[in-house]
Enzyme design. Structure first.
Site, PDB file in Angstrom:
ATOM      1  N   GLU A 196       0.797  -1.222   0.000  1.00 35.17           N
ATOM      2  CA  GLU A 196       0.000   0.000   0.000  1.00 35.17           C
ATOM      3  C   GLU A 196       0.837   1.282   0.000  1.00 35.17           C
ATOM      4  O   GLU A 196       0.581   2.217   0.751  1.00 35.17           O
ATOM      5  CB  GLU A 196      -0.956  -0.003   1.200  1.00 35.17           C
ATOM      6  N   VAL A 197       1.804   1.337  -0.894  1.00 34.50           N
ATOM      7  CA  VAL A 197       2.615   2.544  -1.024  1.00 34.50           C
ATOM      8  C   VAL A 197       2.003   3.364  -2.157  1.00 34.50           C
ATOM      9  O   VAL A 197       2.463   3.337  -3.292  1.00 34.50           O
ATOM     10  CB  VAL A 197       4.093   2.202  -1.298  1.00 34.50           C
TER      11      VAL A 197
END
Length: 582
Positions: free
Chosen positions: A301-302
Protein backbone atom coordinates in the site's frame (compact mmCIF):
# COMPACT_ATOMS: atom_id res chain seq x y z
CA UNK A 1 -17.31 -37.88 21.48
CA UNK A 2 -17.85 -41.60 21.28
CA UNK A 3 -15.45 -44.45 20.62
CA UNK A 4 -17.04 -44.75 17.18
CA UNK A 5 -16.37 -41.12 16.30
CA UNK A 6 -12.97 -40.24 17.70
CA UNK A 7 -12.09 -37.96 14.79
CA UNK A 8 -14.80 -35.57 16.01
CA UNK A 9 -12.17 -34.16 18.35
CA UNK A 10 -9.30 -33.43 15.94
CA UNK A 11 -8.68 -30.09 14.18
CA UNK A 12 -7.08 -29.89 11.69
CA UNK A 13 -8.36 -33.17 10.27
CA UNK A 14 -5.53 -35.72 10.05
CA UNK A 15 -4.48 -37.66 6.98
CA UNK A 16 -5.56 -41.04 8.38
CA UNK A 17 -7.24 -42.39 11.51
CA UNK A 18 -7.60 -46.10 12.23
CA UNK A 19 -9.82 -47.04 15.13
CA UNK A 20 -8.84 -49.75 17.57
CA UNK A 21 -10.44 -51.65 20.43
CA UNK A 22 -10.46 -50.48 24.02
CA UNK A 23 -9.04 -47.30 25.52
CA UNK A 24 -6.06 -45.89 27.39
CA UNK A 25 -6.63 -44.66 30.93
CA UNK A 26 -4.75 -41.37 31.41
CA UNK A 27 -6.28 -40.40 34.72
CA UNK A 28 -2.75 -41.01 35.97
CA UNK A 29 -0.03 -40.83 33.35
CA UNK A 30 3.72 -40.47 33.03
CA UNK A 31 5.78 -39.20 30.12
CA UNK A 32 8.67 -41.26 28.82
CA UNK A 33 10.91 -39.29 26.47
CA UNK A 34 14.46 -40.66 26.29
CA UNK A 35 16.88 -38.06 24.97
CA UNK A 36 14.17 -35.39 24.88
CA UNK A 37 14.58 -33.85 28.31
CA UNK A 38 12.54 -30.68 27.69
CA UNK A 39 9.43 -32.44 26.41
CA UNK A 40 7.98 -34.12 29.53
CA UNK A 41 7.30 -30.77 31.22
CA UNK A 42 5.76 -29.33 28.06
CA UNK A 43 3.65 -32.48 27.58
CA UNK A 44 2.30 -32.08 31.10
CA UNK A 45 1.59 -28.38 30.45
CA UNK A 46 -0.42 -29.30 27.35
CA UNK A 47 -2.29 -32.32 28.70
CA UNK A 48 -3.04 -31.44 32.31
CA UNK A 49 -5.83 -28.91 31.50
CA UNK A 50 -7.45 -31.61 29.33
CA UNK A 51 -7.93 -33.97 32.26
CA UNK A 52 -4.70 -35.95 32.10
CA UNK A 53 -3.19 -36.24 35.59
CA UNK A 54 0.53 -36.56 36.31
CA UNK A 55 2.26 -37.51 39.57
CA UNK A 56 4.21 -34.84 41.40
CA UNK A 57 7.77 -34.23 40.27
CA UNK A 58 10.10 -36.87 41.66
CA UNK A 59 7.25 -39.24 42.51
CA UNK A 60 7.71 -42.92 41.80
CA UNK A 61 3.95 -43.48 41.53
CA UNK A 62 2.95 -45.63 38.56
CA UNK A 63 1.03 -44.23 35.63
CA UNK A 64 0.00 -45.10 32.10
CA UNK A 65 2.98 -44.36 29.84
CA UNK A 66 2.93 -41.65 27.21
CA UNK A 67 6.05 -42.42 25.22
CA UNK A 68 7.65 -39.84 22.92
CA UNK A 69 10.06 -41.45 20.52
CA UNK A 70 12.22 -40.23 17.64
CA UNK A 71 11.49 -42.48 14.68
CA UNK A 72 12.29 -41.80 11.04
CA UNK A 73 9.68 -44.38 9.99
CA UNK A 74 6.80 -42.45 11.56
CA UNK A 75 4.07 -40.79 9.52
CA UNK A 76 2.43 -41.75 6.25
CA UNK A 77 4.25 -44.42 4.20
CA UNK A 78 7.17 -43.09 2.14
CA UNK A 79 6.68 -39.55 3.46
CA UNK A 80 9.70 -37.28 3.81
CA UNK A 81 7.75 -34.48 5.46
CA UNK A 82 9.83 -33.33 8.47
CA UNK A 83 6.67 -32.65 10.53
CA UNK A 84 5.07 -36.07 10.10
CA UNK A 85 4.03 -38.13 13.11
CA UNK A 86 2.20 -41.24 14.24
CA UNK A 87 0.06 -41.31 17.38
CA UNK A 88 -0.89 -44.76 18.71
CA UNK A 89 -3.30 -45.30 21.58
CA UNK A 90 -3.87 -48.78 23.06
CA UNK A 91 -5.05 -50.15 26.36
CA UNK A 92 -1.40 -50.28 27.44
CA UNK A 93 -0.65 -46.60 26.83
CA UNK A 94 0.16 -43.94 24.25
CA UNK A 95 3.07 -43.64 21.85
CA UNK A 96 3.93 -40.60 19.74
CA UNK A 97 6.57 -41.23 17.09
CA UNK A 98 8.10 -38.64 14.77
CA UNK A 99 11.42 -37.94 13.05
CA UNK A 100 11.78 -34.63 14.88
CA UNK A 101 10.56 -32.44 17.68
CA UNK A 102 7.91 -30.70 15.56
CA UNK A 103 6.13 -33.96 14.82
CA UNK A 104 6.23 -35.01 18.47
CA UNK A 105 4.55 -31.73 19.42
CA UNK A 106 1.90 -32.25 16.75
CA UNK A 107 1.17 -35.71 18.13
CA UNK A 108 0.87 -34.34 21.65
CA UNK A 109 -1.59 -31.69 20.48
CA UNK A 110 -3.71 -34.32 18.77
CA UNK A 111 -3.69 -36.27 22.03
CA UNK A 112 -4.64 -33.09 23.89
CA UNK A 113 -7.72 -32.65 21.68
CA UNK A 114 -8.77 -36.25 22.21
CA UNK A 115 -8.33 -35.86 25.96
CA UNK A 116 -10.24 -32.59 25.98
CA UNK A 117 -13.19 -34.19 24.20
CA UNK A 118 -13.18 -37.10 26.65
CA UNK A 119 -13.12 -34.61 29.53
CA UNK A 120 -16.07 -32.73 28.06
CA UNK A 121 -17.98 -36.01 27.70
CA UNK A 122 -17.55 -36.74 31.40
CA UNK A 123 -14.84 -39.39 30.93
CA UNK A 124 -11.61 -37.58 31.81
CA UNK A 125 -8.48 -39.46 30.81
CA UNK A 126 -10.31 -42.09 28.74
CA UNK A 127 -8.74 -42.02 25.27
CA UNK A 128 -10.19 -44.42 22.67
CA UNK A 129 -7.71 -46.77 21.02
CA UNK A 130 -6.65 -45.55 17.62
CA UNK A 131 -3.72 -44.81 15.32
CA UNK A 132 -3.34 -41.37 13.73
CA UNK A 133 -0.93 -41.12 10.81
CA UNK A 134 -0.48 -37.53 9.84
CA UNK A 135 1.52 -34.77 8.14
CA UNK A 136 0.81 -31.19 7.02
CA UNK A 137 -0.07 -30.19 3.48
CA UNK A 138 2.00 -27.00 3.76
CA UNK A 139 5.12 -26.12 5.71
CA UNK A 140 4.15 -22.49 6.41
CA UNK A 141 1.05 -22.27 8.58
CA UNK A 142 0.85 -18.86 10.13
CA UNK A 143 -0.94 -15.92 11.66
CA UNK A 144 0.11 -12.32 11.02
CA UNK A 145 -0.88 -10.21 14.03
CA UNK A 146 -0.96 -6.42 13.97
CA UNK A 147 0.39 -5.00 17.23
CA UNK A 148 0.92 -1.52 15.76
CA UNK A 149 -2.65 -0.18 15.48
CA UNK A 150 -3.30 -1.44 19.02
CA UNK A 151 -0.52 -2.89 21.13
CA UNK A 152 -0.69 -6.40 22.56
CA UNK A 153 2.03 -7.14 25.08
CA UNK A 154 4.08 -10.21 25.99
CA UNK A 155 1.37 -12.01 28.00
CA UNK A 156 -1.17 -11.63 25.20
CA UNK A 157 1.37 -12.75 22.62
CA UNK A 158 2.20 -15.87 24.65
CA UNK A 159 -1.51 -16.69 24.73
CA UNK A 160 -1.61 -16.30 20.93
CA UNK A 161 1.40 -18.63 20.60
CA UNK A 162 -0.42 -21.24 22.70
CA UNK A 163 -3.49 -20.96 20.49
CA UNK A 164 -1.42 -21.29 17.33
CA UNK A 165 0.35 -24.36 18.65
CA UNK A 166 -2.97 -25.98 19.56
CA UNK A 167 -3.99 -25.89 15.88
CA UNK A 168 -0.55 -26.87 14.60
CA UNK A 169 0.38 -23.46 13.22
CA UNK A 170 4.13 -22.83 13.17
CA UNK A 171 4.59 -19.14 12.26
CA UNK A 172 3.64 -15.98 14.16
CA UNK A 173 4.12 -12.86 12.06
CA UNK A 174 4.25 -9.66 14.09
CA UNK A 175 3.29 -6.45 12.29
CA UNK A 176 5.50 -4.31 14.51
CA UNK A 177 5.40 -0.92 12.81
CA UNK A 178 2.82 1.26 11.13
CA UNK A 179 1.67 4.86 10.95
CA UNK A 180 0.16 4.67 14.44
CA UNK A 181 3.10 3.30 16.41
CA UNK A 182 6.49 1.60 16.55
CA UNK A 183 6.44 -1.53 18.72
CA UNK A 184 9.98 -2.96 18.80
CA UNK A 185 13.07 -1.49 20.44
CA UNK A 186 15.79 -0.88 17.86
CA UNK A 187 19.13 -0.38 19.66
CA UNK A 188 20.70 1.69 16.90
CA UNK A 189 17.61 3.92 16.59
CA UNK A 190 16.35 4.57 20.13
CA UNK A 191 14.05 7.46 19.14
CA UNK A 192 11.71 5.03 17.38
CA UNK A 193 10.31 3.78 20.67
CA UNK A 194 11.13 6.92 22.64
CA UNK A 195 8.96 9.11 20.38
CA UNK A 196 6.66 6.75 18.49
CA UNK A 197 5.64 3.86 20.75
CA UNK A 198 3.15 5.69 22.97
CA UNK A 199 0.40 6.22 20.40
CA UNK A 200 -2.30 3.94 19.01
CA UNK A 201 -5.56 4.19 17.08
CA UNK A 202 -8.11 6.47 18.67
CA UNK A 203 -5.74 7.81 21.31
CA UNK A 204 -5.52 4.47 23.11
CA UNK A 205 -2.36 3.53 25.04
CA UNK A 206 0.62 2.31 23.08
CA UNK A 207 3.59 0.21 24.11
CA UNK A 208 6.50 -1.73 22.71
CA UNK A 209 8.55 -4.88 23.05
CA UNK A 210 11.99 -4.34 24.52
CA UNK A 211 14.95 -6.30 23.20
CA UNK A 212 14.52 -8.63 26.18
CA UNK A 213 10.75 -8.98 25.66
CA UNK A 214 11.32 -9.92 22.04
CA UNK A 215 14.00 -12.47 22.88
CA UNK A 216 11.86 -14.09 25.59
CA UNK A 217 8.82 -14.26 23.30
CA UNK A 218 10.88 -15.99 20.62
CA UNK A 219 12.23 -18.48 23.15
CA UNK A 220 8.72 -19.24 24.43
CA UNK A 221 7.41 -19.66 20.88
CA UNK A 222 10.31 -21.83 19.72
CA UNK A 223 9.78 -24.25 22.61
CA UNK A 224 6.22 -24.69 21.33
CA UNK A 225 7.16 -25.10 17.68
CA UNK A 226 6.33 -21.56 16.53
CA UNK A 227 8.76 -19.28 14.68
CA UNK A 228 8.33 -15.52 15.12
CA UNK A 229 8.53 -13.57 11.85
CA UNK A 230 9.03 -9.82 12.50
CA UNK A 231 7.59 -7.32 10.03
CA UNK A 232 8.97 -3.80 9.69
CA UNK A 233 6.63 -2.22 7.15
CA UNK A 234 8.56 -0.29 4.47
CA UNK A 235 8.61 1.97 2.48
CA UNK A 236 4.99 2.90 3.27
CA UNK A 237 3.08 2.71 6.56
CA UNK A 238 5.99 4.69 8.05
CA UNK A 239 4.51 7.70 9.83
CA UNK A 240 5.79 6.38 13.19
CA UNK A 241 9.30 6.39 11.71
CA UNK A 242 9.03 9.83 10.12
CA UNK A 243 7.59 11.17 13.39
CA UNK A 244 10.68 9.94 15.24
CA UNK A 245 13.29 10.97 12.66
CA UNK A 246 12.54 14.16 10.74
CA UNK A 247 15.49 13.63 8.41
CA UNK A 248 13.44 10.91 6.71
CA UNK A 249 11.16 13.68 5.34
CA UNK A 250 12.07 15.99 2.45
CA UNK A 251 11.56 19.04 4.67
CA UNK A 252 13.73 17.63 7.45
CA UNK A 253 11.07 17.98 10.17
CA UNK A 254 9.10 15.24 11.93
CA UNK A 255 5.56 14.44 10.84
CA UNK A 256 2.80 14.66 13.41
CA UNK A 257 1.79 11.59 15.40
CA UNK A 258 -1.13 9.75 13.80
CA UNK A 259 -4.02 7.94 15.50
CA UNK A 260 -6.41 7.38 12.59
CA UNK A 261 -6.93 4.39 10.30
CA UNK A 262 -6.22 5.69 6.79
CA UNK A 263 -3.48 4.00 4.77
CA UNK A 264 -1.28 4.83 1.82
CA UNK A 265 -0.32 8.40 2.72
CA UNK A 266 3.12 7.91 4.29
CA UNK A 267 6.35 6.96 2.57
CA UNK A 268 10.10 7.06 2.70
CA UNK A 269 12.20 8.79 0.03
CA UNK A 270 15.07 6.82 -1.44
CA UNK A 271 16.86 9.97 -2.66
CA UNK A 272 17.29 11.40 0.84
CA UNK A 273 20.73 10.73 2.39
CA UNK A 274 19.18 9.53 5.67
CA UNK A 275 17.02 6.80 4.13
CA UNK A 276 19.43 4.00 3.28
CA UNK A 277 21.34 4.23 6.60
CA UNK A 278 17.99 4.07 8.38
CA UNK A 279 17.01 0.93 6.46
CA UNK A 280 20.36 -0.72 7.16
CA UNK A 281 20.26 0.13 10.86
CA UNK A 282 16.70 -1.03 11.43
CA UNK A 283 16.66 -4.17 9.31
CA UNK A 284 20.14 -5.09 10.51
CA UNK A 285 19.15 -4.80 14.19
CA UNK A 286 15.95 -6.77 13.62
CA UNK A 287 17.87 -9.51 11.83
CA UNK A 288 20.39 -9.75 14.67
CA UNK A 289 17.63 -9.97 17.28
CA UNK A 290 15.62 -12.58 15.38
CA UNK A 291 16.32 -16.28 15.88
CA UNK A 292 14.14 -17.45 12.99
CA UNK A 293 15.22 -17.36 9.33
CA UNK A 294 12.84 -14.62 8.05
CA UNK A 295 12.58 -10.83 8.27
CA UNK A 296 9.51 -9.26 6.63
CA UNK A 297 9.95 -5.77 5.17
CA UNK A 298 6.31 -5.07 4.32
CA UNK A 299 6.03 -3.33 0.96
CA UNK A 300 2.25 -2.93 0.87
CA UNK A 301 0.00 0.00 0.00
CA UNK A 302 2.62 2.54 -1.02
CA UNK A 303 0.13 4.72 -2.89
CA UNK A 304 2.29 7.79 -3.46
CA UNK A 305 5.58 6.39 -4.79
CA UNK A 306 6.66 6.13 -8.46
CA UNK A 307 7.15 2.52 -9.59
CA UNK A 308 10.86 2.87 -10.30
CA UNK A 309 11.59 4.16 -6.81
CA UNK A 310 9.41 1.45 -5.25
CA UNK A 311 11.20 -1.23 -7.23
CA UNK A 312 14.55 0.02 -5.96
CA UNK A 313 13.25 -0.09 -2.38
CA UNK A 314 12.28 -3.74 -2.91
CA UNK A 315 15.72 -4.51 -4.30
CA UNK A 316 17.50 -2.72 -1.45
CA UNK A 317 15.43 -4.27 1.34
CA UNK A 318 16.01 -7.75 -0.05
CA UNK A 319 19.73 -7.04 -0.29
CA UNK A 320 19.95 -5.77 3.31
CA UNK A 321 17.95 -8.65 4.78
CA UNK A 322 19.89 -11.21 2.77
CA UNK A 323 23.24 -9.71 3.75
CA UNK A 324 22.18 -9.96 7.39
CA UNK A 325 21.77 -13.72 6.97
CA UNK A 326 17.97 -13.81 6.79
CA UNK A 327 15.43 -14.68 4.11
CA UNK A 328 13.36 -11.67 2.99
CA UNK A 329 9.58 -11.72 3.17
CA UNK A 330 7.15 -9.10 1.86
CA UNK A 331 3.56 -8.48 0.86
CA UNK A 332 2.52 -9.27 -2.69
CA UNK A 333 3.22 -5.77 -4.07
CA UNK A 334 6.94 -6.56 -3.93
CA UNK A 335 6.40 -8.89 -6.89
CA UNK A 336 5.76 -5.83 -9.05
CA UNK A 337 1.99 -6.25 -9.09
CA UNK A 338 1.16 -2.89 -7.57
CA UNK A 339 -1.79 -2.29 -5.31
CA UNK A 340 -5.03 -3.80 -6.57
CA UNK A 341 -6.91 -0.50 -6.44
CA UNK A 342 -4.61 1.26 -8.88
CA UNK A 343 -7.09 4.01 -9.74
CA UNK A 344 -7.11 5.10 -6.11
CA UNK A 345 -3.32 4.89 -6.01
CA UNK A 346 -3.10 7.10 -9.11
CA UNK A 347 -5.32 9.71 -7.46
CA UNK A 348 -3.23 9.57 -4.30
CA UNK A 349 -0.07 10.21 -6.28
CA UNK A 350 -1.69 13.06 -8.16
CA UNK A 351 -2.50 14.69 -4.82
CA UNK A 352 1.24 14.79 -4.06
CA UNK A 353 2.16 16.36 -7.40
CA UNK A 354 2.36 13.23 -9.52
CA UNK A 355 5.24 10.78 -10.05
CA UNK A 356 8.34 12.26 -8.50
CA UNK A 357 6.30 14.69 -6.41
CA UNK A 358 7.23 15.63 -2.89
CA UNK A 359 4.96 13.22 -0.98
CA UNK A 360 3.97 14.03 2.57
CA UNK A 361 6.16 16.93 3.62
CA UNK A 362 7.21 18.05 7.05
CA UNK A 363 4.38 19.72 8.90
CA UNK A 364 1.65 18.10 6.76
CA UNK A 365 -1.01 16.32 8.77
CA UNK A 366 -0.65 12.57 8.11
CA UNK A 367 -3.22 11.53 5.56
CA UNK A 368 -3.70 15.00 4.15
CA UNK A 369 -1.56 14.37 1.09
CA UNK A 370 -3.45 11.18 0.36
CA UNK A 371 -6.88 12.59 1.10
CA UNK A 372 -6.49 15.91 -0.65
CA UNK A 373 -9.74 17.83 -0.25
CA UNK A 374 -12.12 14.91 -0.01
CA UNK A 375 -11.02 13.16 -3.22
CA UNK A 376 -11.03 9.47 -4.07
CA UNK A 377 -7.64 8.75 -2.52
CA UNK A 378 -8.77 9.56 0.98
CA UNK A 379 -11.88 7.46 0.51
CA UNK A 380 -9.86 4.61 -0.94
CA UNK A 381 -7.40 4.72 1.94
CA UNK A 382 -10.27 4.61 4.38
CA UNK A 383 -11.87 1.80 2.39
CA UNK A 384 -8.83 -0.36 3.19
CA UNK A 385 -9.69 -0.10 6.85
CA UNK A 386 -12.94 1.75 7.36
CA UNK A 387 -16.10 0.00 6.19
CA UNK A 388 -18.65 -0.49 3.43
CA UNK A 389 -19.68 3.16 3.05
CA UNK A 390 -16.06 4.19 2.61
CA UNK A 391 -15.52 1.39 0.10
CA UNK A 392 -18.45 2.63 -1.95
CA UNK A 393 -17.13 6.20 -1.80
CA UNK A 394 -13.71 5.03 -2.96
CA UNK A 395 -15.21 3.18 -5.89
CA UNK A 396 -17.32 6.16 -6.87
CA UNK A 397 -14.34 8.49 -6.75
CA UNK A 398 -12.17 6.23 -8.88
CA UNK A 399 -14.75 5.27 -11.45
CA UNK A 400 -15.25 1.75 -10.10
CA UNK A 401 -18.12 -0.10 -8.52
CA UNK A 402 -18.59 -2.08 -5.35
CA UNK A 403 -21.27 -4.74 -5.19
CA UNK A 404 -22.25 -7.42 -2.70
CA UNK A 405 -22.05 -11.03 -3.79
CA UNK A 406 -23.20 -14.15 -2.03
CA UNK A 407 -20.40 -16.21 -0.53
CA UNK A 408 -20.46 -19.79 0.80
CA UNK A 409 -22.44 -19.96 3.99
CA UNK A 410 -24.63 -16.97 3.22
CA UNK A 411 -22.23 -14.10 3.97
CA UNK A 412 -21.45 -11.32 1.52
CA UNK A 413 -18.20 -10.42 -0.15
CA UNK A 414 -17.35 -6.94 -1.40
CA UNK A 415 -16.10 -6.89 -4.97
CA UNK A 416 -13.27 -4.40 -5.49
CA UNK A 417 -13.21 -1.67 -8.09
CA UNK A 418 -11.98 -2.96 -11.49
CA UNK A 419 -8.26 -2.69 -12.10
CA UNK A 420 -6.82 -0.39 -14.71
CA UNK A 421 -3.32 0.43 -15.89
CA UNK A 422 -2.25 2.20 -12.70
CA UNK A 423 0.82 4.04 -11.55
CA UNK A 424 2.14 1.17 -9.47
CA UNK A 425 2.37 -1.32 -12.33
CA UNK A 426 5.99 -2.41 -12.62
CA UNK A 427 8.28 -3.35 -15.48
CA UNK A 428 6.72 -6.51 -16.95
CA UNK A 429 10.01 -7.72 -18.38
CA UNK A 430 11.49 -9.04 -15.15
CA UNK A 431 10.57 -9.71 -11.56
CA UNK A 432 12.15 -7.66 -8.77
CA UNK A 433 11.91 -10.69 -6.49
CA UNK A 434 15.03 -12.59 -5.48
CA UNK A 435 15.02 -16.38 -5.36
CA UNK A 436 13.76 -17.50 -1.96
CA UNK A 437 11.92 -14.29 -1.04
CA UNK A 438 8.56 -15.14 0.54
CA UNK A 439 5.57 -13.17 -0.75
CA UNK A 440 2.31 -12.95 1.18
CA UNK A 441 -0.59 -12.80 -1.26
CA UNK A 442 -3.55 -10.84 0.14
CA UNK A 443 -5.26 -8.70 -2.51
CA UNK A 444 -7.20 -10.57 -5.19
CA UNK A 445 -7.74 -7.38 -7.22
CA UNK A 446 -4.25 -7.64 -8.68
CA UNK A 447 -3.64 -9.62 -11.85
CA UNK A 448 -1.60 -12.82 -11.75
CA UNK A 449 1.16 -12.13 -14.29
CA UNK A 450 3.58 -10.53 -11.83
CA UNK A 451 3.18 -13.43 -9.41
CA UNK A 452 3.87 -16.00 -12.10
CA UNK A 453 7.03 -14.07 -13.03
CA UNK A 454 8.04 -13.94 -9.36
CA UNK A 455 7.62 -17.71 -9.07
CA UNK A 456 9.72 -18.20 -12.18
CA UNK A 457 12.42 -16.08 -10.52
CA UNK A 458 12.35 -18.36 -7.46
CA UNK A 459 9.91 -16.42 -5.26
CA UNK A 460 7.87 -18.36 -2.72
CA UNK A 461 4.24 -17.68 -1.84
CA UNK A 462 2.11 -17.75 1.29
CA UNK A 463 -1.61 -17.51 0.58
CA UNK A 464 -3.57 -15.02 2.72
CA UNK A 465 -6.49 -13.86 0.54
CA UNK A 466 -8.32 -11.16 2.50
CA UNK A 467 -11.80 -12.45 1.67
CA UNK A 468 -10.87 -15.79 3.30
CA UNK A 469 -8.17 -15.29 5.91
CA UNK A 470 -8.40 -11.68 7.17
CA UNK A 471 -9.92 -12.41 10.55
CA UNK A 472 -10.48 -8.77 11.43
CA UNK A 473 -13.30 -8.68 8.88
CA UNK A 474 -16.75 -8.66 10.44
CA UNK A 475 -18.61 -11.97 10.58
CA UNK A 476 -21.81 -10.18 9.54
CA UNK A 477 -22.56 -6.53 8.72
CA UNK A 478 -23.91 -5.87 12.20
CA UNK A 479 -21.04 -7.50 14.11
CA UNK A 480 -19.74 -5.00 16.69
CA UNK A 481 -16.03 -5.52 15.93
CA UNK A 482 -14.02 -5.49 12.75
CA UNK A 483 -14.10 -3.92 9.30
CA UNK A 484 -15.75 -4.81 5.98
CA UNK A 485 -13.47 -3.53 3.22
CA UNK A 486 -12.86 -7.14 2.08
CA UNK A 487 -16.47 -8.10 2.74
CA UNK A 488 -17.86 -10.05 5.67
CA UNK A 489 -15.91 -13.23 6.39
CA UNK A 490 -17.94 -15.94 8.09
CA UNK A 491 -16.60 -19.28 9.30
CA UNK A 492 -17.53 -21.10 6.12
CA UNK A 493 -15.78 -18.46 4.00
CA UNK A 494 -12.55 -19.16 5.92
CA UNK A 495 -12.98 -22.90 5.38
CA UNK A 496 -14.18 -23.49 1.84
CA UNK A 497 -11.25 -22.49 -0.35
CA UNK A 498 -8.18 -24.11 -1.85
CA UNK A 499 -4.81 -22.33 -1.45
CA UNK A 500 -3.57 -23.88 -4.69
CA UNK A 501 -6.42 -22.34 -6.70
CA UNK A 502 -6.16 -18.72 -5.52
CA UNK A 503 -3.80 -17.31 -8.18
CA UNK A 504 -4.35 -18.46 -11.74
CA UNK A 505 -1.22 -19.83 -13.38
CA UNK A 506 0.83 -19.94 -10.18
CA UNK A 507 2.59 -23.32 -9.92
CA UNK A 508 1.46 -25.33 -6.91
CA UNK A 509 5.08 -26.03 -6.04
CA UNK A 510 5.70 -22.27 -5.54
CA UNK A 511 3.26 -22.18 -2.61
CA UNK A 512 4.89 -22.58 0.79
CA UNK A 513 1.73 -22.25 2.80
CA UNK A 514 -1.14 -20.29 4.26
CA UNK A 515 -1.49 -17.41 6.70
CA UNK A 516 -4.39 -15.86 8.55
CA UNK A 517 -4.10 -12.15 9.31
CA UNK A 518 -5.72 -9.95 11.93
CA UNK A 519 -5.44 -6.16 11.90
CA UNK A 520 -6.32 -4.37 15.08
CA UNK A 521 -7.87 -1.02 14.19
CA UNK A 522 -10.99 -2.03 16.18
CA UNK A 523 -9.47 -4.58 18.59
CA UNK A 524 -8.20 -3.47 21.98
CA UNK A 525 -8.33 -6.45 24.36
CA UNK A 526 -7.41 -10.11 24.33
CA UNK A 527 -11.06 -11.12 24.47
CA UNK A 528 -11.85 -8.94 21.45
CA UNK A 529 -8.88 -10.41 19.59
CA UNK A 530 -9.74 -14.01 20.41
CA UNK A 531 -13.40 -13.51 19.51
CA UNK A 532 -12.29 -12.59 15.99
CA UNK A 533 -9.77 -15.43 15.79
CA UNK A 534 -12.12 -18.13 17.04
CA UNK A 535 -13.61 -20.10 15.43
CA UNK A 536 -12.20 -18.90 12.08
CA UNK A 537 -8.56 -19.59 12.93
CA UNK A 538 -9.44 -23.28 13.23
CA UNK A 539 -10.86 -23.18 9.69
CA UNK A 540 -7.67 -21.63 8.29
CA UNK A 541 -5.65 -24.27 10.19
CA UNK A 542 -7.46 -27.02 8.33
CA UNK A 543 -6.89 -25.28 4.97
CA UNK A 544 -3.16 -25.17 5.74
CA UNK A 545 -2.80 -28.70 7.10
CA UNK A 546 -5.39 -31.06 5.62
CA UNK A 547 -5.30 -32.31 2.02
CA UNK A 548 -7.99 -30.54 0.01
CA UNK A 549 -9.71 -33.81 -0.85
CA UNK A 550 -10.06 -34.68 2.86
CA UNK A 551 -11.79 -31.44 3.85
CA UNK A 552 -15.51 -31.56 4.60
CA UNK A 553 -17.58 -28.63 5.87
CA UNK A 554 -20.17 -30.69 7.73
CA UNK A 555 -17.46 -32.66 9.50
CA UNK A 556 -15.60 -29.49 10.39
CA UNK A 557 -18.60 -27.66 11.83
CA UNK A 558 -19.26 -30.67 14.10
CA UNK A 559 -15.64 -30.82 15.23
CA UNK A 560 -15.44 -27.09 15.91
CA UNK A 561 -18.50 -27.40 18.15
CA UNK A 562 -16.57 -30.00 20.16
CA UNK A 563 -13.63 -27.60 20.35
CA UNK A 564 -15.82 -24.90 21.88
CA UNK A 565 -15.88 -26.91 25.09
CA UNK A 566 -12.12 -26.43 25.31
CA UNK A 567 -12.44 -22.68 24.66
CA UNK A 568 -14.99 -22.33 27.46
CA UNK A 569 -12.81 -24.39 29.79
CA UNK A 570 -9.78 -22.22 29.09
CA UNK A 571 -11.68 -18.93 29.19
CA UNK A 572 -10.98 -18.13 25.52
CA UNK A 573 -13.49 -15.76 23.95
CA UNK A 574 -15.06 -16.90 20.67
CA UNK A 575 -17.90 -15.91 18.36
CA UNK A 576 -20.81 -18.41 18.41
CA UNK A 577 -21.59 -18.14 14.73
CA UNK A 578 -25.02 -19.49 13.71
CA UNK A 579 -23.25 -21.60 11.10
CA UNK A 580 -22.41 -24.10 13.88
CA UNK A 581 -24.74 -26.02 16.20
CA UNK A 582 -23.03 -25.15 19.45
Amino acid sequence: MTANDVTAAIIPAPVRVERGAGAADLRRARVVAPGLEDLPALAAELLRPAGVAFPAAGSAAPGTPIELRADAAAGPPSSANPERYTLTVTGDGVTVRAPGRAGLLHGLRTLRQLAGAAQAAGRPGEIPALTVTDEPRYGWRGLSLDVARHFFGPADLRAVVDLLGHYKFNRLGLHLTDDQGWRLEIPSRPELVARSSGTAVGGDPGGYLSVTDYAELQEYAAARGVVVVPEIDLPGHVNAATHAYGELNPGGLPTEAYEGIEVGFSRLHLGLPATEPFLRDVLGDVARMTRGPWVHFGGDEVHTMPPGEYREFVRLCQEIVGAAGKTPAAWQEAAGAGHGDTDAAATAMAATGGPGGPGTTAGTTPGAAAAGSGGAAGAAAHARSGGAAAAQAAAAGSGGTVTAQAAPGGSTTTAAAPRSAGVLEQDPAASPVRAGTVLHYWDSRAGSAAFVRAAEAGGRFVMAPAERTYLDMKYTPDHPLGLVWAGCVELRDSYEWDPAAVVGGLPAEAIDGVSACVWTETLRTRDELFSMLLPRLAAVAECAWTPQEHKDWESFRARVATEAVTWRRDGSAFHPTPQVDW
